[in-house]
Design a protein around this motif. Structure first.
Motif, short mmCIF file in Angstrom:
data_model
loop_
_atom_site.label_atom_id
_atom_site.label_comp_id
_atom_site.label_asym_id
_atom_site.label_seq_id
_atom_site.Cartn_x
_atom_site.Cartn_y
_atom_site.Cartn_z
N ALA A 1 -4.78 30.35 56.45
CA ALA A 1 -5.52 29.83 55.30
C ALA A 1 -4.69 29.90 54.02
CB ALA A 1 -6.83 30.60 55.13
N CYS A 2 -3.92 30.96 53.86
CA CYS A 2 -3.07 31.07 52.67
C CYS A 2 -1.98 30.01 52.68
CB CYS A 2 -2.44 32.46 52.61
SG CYS A 2 -3.57 33.80 52.19
N LEU A 3 -1.29 29.88 53.81
CA LEU A 3 -0.21 28.90 53.90
C LEU A 3 -0.73 27.48 53.73
CD1 LEU A 3 1.77 30.46 56.89
CD2 LEU A 3 2.46 30.43 54.49
N GLY A 4 -1.92 27.21 54.23
CA GLY A 4 -2.52 25.90 54.05
C GLY A 4 -2.74 25.57 52.59
N ARG A 5 -3.18 26.54 51.82
CA ARG A 5 -3.37 26.31 50.39
C ARG A 5 -2.05 26.08 49.66
NH1 ARG A 5 -7.65 28.51 52.33
NH2 ARG A 5 -9.67 28.49 51.23
N MET A 6 -0.97 26.59 50.23
CA MET A 6 0.35 26.43 49.64
C MET A 6 1.07 25.19 50.19
SD MET A 6 1.34 30.47 49.96
CE MET A 6 2.95 30.41 49.15
N LYS A 7 0.37 24.42 51.04
CA LYS A 7 0.94 23.23 51.67
C LYS A 7 2.17 23.56 52.50
CE LYS A 7 -2.18 20.95 49.41
NZ LYS A 7 -3.46 20.60 50.08
N LEU A 8 2.11 24.70 53.17
CA LEU A 8 3.18 25.13 54.05
C LEU A 8 2.68 25.14 55.49
CD1 LEU A 8 4.63 28.10 51.96
CD2 LEU A 8 5.67 25.85 52.32
N PRO A 9 3.56 24.94 56.45
CA PRO A 9 3.13 24.87 57.85
C PRO A 9 2.73 26.22 58.41
CG PRO A 9 5.52 24.75 57.71
CD PRO A 9 5.00 24.68 56.30
N MET A 10 1.83 26.18 59.37
CA MET A 10 1.43 27.37 60.11
C MET A 10 2.63 27.98 60.82
SD MET A 10 -0.91 29.39 61.45
CE MET A 10 -1.20 30.37 62.93
N MET A 11 2.76 29.30 60.77
CA MET A 11 3.83 29.99 61.45
C MET A 11 3.26 30.82 62.61
SD MET A 11 6.55 29.17 59.74
CE MET A 11 7.71 30.39 60.36
N GLY A 12 4.10 31.08 63.62
CA GLY A 12 3.71 31.98 64.69
C GLY A 12 2.79 31.36 65.71
N PRO A 13 2.28 32.18 66.64
CA PRO A 13 1.43 31.66 67.71
C PRO A 13 0.07 31.21 67.20
CG PRO A 13 1.52 34.06 67.78
CD PRO A 13 2.52 33.63 66.76
N GLY A 14 -0.53 30.28 67.93
CA GLY A 14 -1.83 29.74 67.56
C GLY A 14 -1.78 28.24 67.51
N ARG A 15 -1.47 27.60 68.65
CA ARG A 15 -1.14 26.17 68.63
C ARG A 15 -2.31 25.29 68.19
NH1 ARG A 15 -2.38 23.35 73.45
NH2 ARG A 15 -3.19 24.62 75.16
N TRP A 16 -3.54 25.77 68.38
CA TRP A 16 -4.69 24.95 67.97
C TRP A 16 -4.78 24.84 66.45
CZ3 TRP A 16 -5.12 26.86 72.93
CH2 TRP A 16 -5.65 25.98 73.88
N LEU A 17 -4.17 25.79 65.74
CA LEU A 17 -4.24 25.78 64.27
C LEU A 17 -3.09 25.04 63.62
CD1 LEU A 17 -5.27 29.51 63.61
CD2 LEU A 17 -6.73 27.49 63.40
N LEU A 18 -2.08 24.66 64.39
CA LEU A 18 -0.85 24.14 63.81
C LEU A 18 -1.06 22.89 62.98
CD1 LEU A 18 1.72 24.68 66.70
CD2 LEU A 18 1.52 25.97 64.58
N ASP A 19 -1.96 22.03 63.40
CA ASP A 19 -2.08 20.72 62.76
C ASP A 19 -3.44 20.47 62.12
OD1 ASP A 19 0.52 19.96 63.64
OD2 ASP A 19 -0.30 19.56 65.62
N VAL A 20 -4.17 21.54 61.81
CA VAL A 20 -5.55 21.32 61.35
C VAL A 20 -5.78 21.71 59.90
CG1 VAL A 20 -6.52 21.47 63.66
CG2 VAL A 20 -6.34 23.55 62.26
N PHE A 21 -4.75 22.02 59.15
CA PHE A 21 -5.00 22.30 57.72
C PHE A 21 -4.57 21.11 56.89
CE2 PHE A 21 -6.39 26.15 55.47
CZ PHE A 21 -6.51 25.61 54.21
#
Length: 246
Positions: free
Chosen positions: A226-246
């Motif tokens: 959620a923090c990285l999404g607000r910063m317009k930065l890509p998701m890091m680390g494991p959690g493939r379902w979250l990678l493209d949803v912010f």
């Protein structure tokens, strides 16, 4: 004396996330694993409270005065967002209370604010989840408060398990955590949520997602997402379902 270094212009430009953590957080190392190279985490802690992990402790560590003071302690490094890194402290009194914690952090001067439970709600919405399983390290009473929070958000808990721990949550081993996540899953659950920012989960997420074929959402993962999404930065680390949803 010449101090020029051809091809080197200095350190990578820093972007900051302020983190307000409960006094007993022991997983800073895990938290940093979610951070890109150019993102720094700036931690402040709530005051020590001589109580076990419980409803009482969740209320103490989410006190508005503590959040205000902690926010002000990190503002001088200009974080782009300040996160309240605590599951129980942000779900114990429902959706309105979670929103009030963000309001408190912004009122203290933060440019933007996130809570762990608020990040969970964002993931539920973006992944269109209506039925999940839950694993917590808490006692039954505190786990029940999480159920109430999710019910208010129109997300049903189809199966739940809890470890009943009053402390030392960061010491739980991956084998135990993985076995309990598998046990908490249910065929009707669209995802499994693992609560508590003090429960280590980083290395079990990817293998369990592959085995279960569904998202395994964890507290630190969601907060950083959620923090990285607000910063317009890509998701890091494991959690493939979250990678493209912010």
């Amino acid at each position: 004396m010449d101090f020029s270094f051809p091809g080197i212009e200095g350190p990578v430009a820093q972007r900051g996330i302020g983190i307000i953590a409960p006094f007993d957080l022991a997983l800073e190392r895990e938290l940093w694993r979610w951070a890109p190279l150019d993102v720094s985490l700036h931690l402040a802690r709530t005051p020590y409270e001589p109580v076990p992990v419980s409803l009482a402790m969740a209320e103490l560590v989410s006190d508005a005065a503590h959040l205000t003071a902690a926010t002000r302690n990190v503002l001088h490094v200009e974080p782009e967002v300040v996160a309240y890194l605590c599951s129980s402290g942000s779900f114990i009194k429902g959706l309105g209370y979670e929103r009030s914690l963000c309001d408190t952090i912004r009122s203290a001067g933060a440019a933007d604010a996130v809570t762990t439970s608020g990040a969970l709600l964002e993931a539920i919405q973006r992944l269109e989840l209506t039925r999940i399983s839950v694993l917590t390290p808490y006692d039954e009473i505190l786990t029940g408060k999480l159920h109430d929070f999710l019910a208010e958000a129109d997300c049903a808990v189809v199966r739940s398990d809890h470890l009943g721990l009053g402390g030392g949550i960061w010491k739980v081993g991956y084998r135990t955590i993985a076995e309990r996540i598998l046990g908490a899953d249910h065929p009707d659950a669209q995802a499994v949520f693992v609560s508590c920012t003090n429960l280590p989960t980083y290395d079990v997420i990817e293998p369990l997602e592959q085995r279960l074929g569904k998202p395994v959402l964890t507290a630190n993962q969601l907060t950083m997402w959620a923090c990285l999404g607000r910063m317009k930065l890509p998701m890091m680390g494991p959690g493939r379902w979250l990678l493209d949803v912010f």
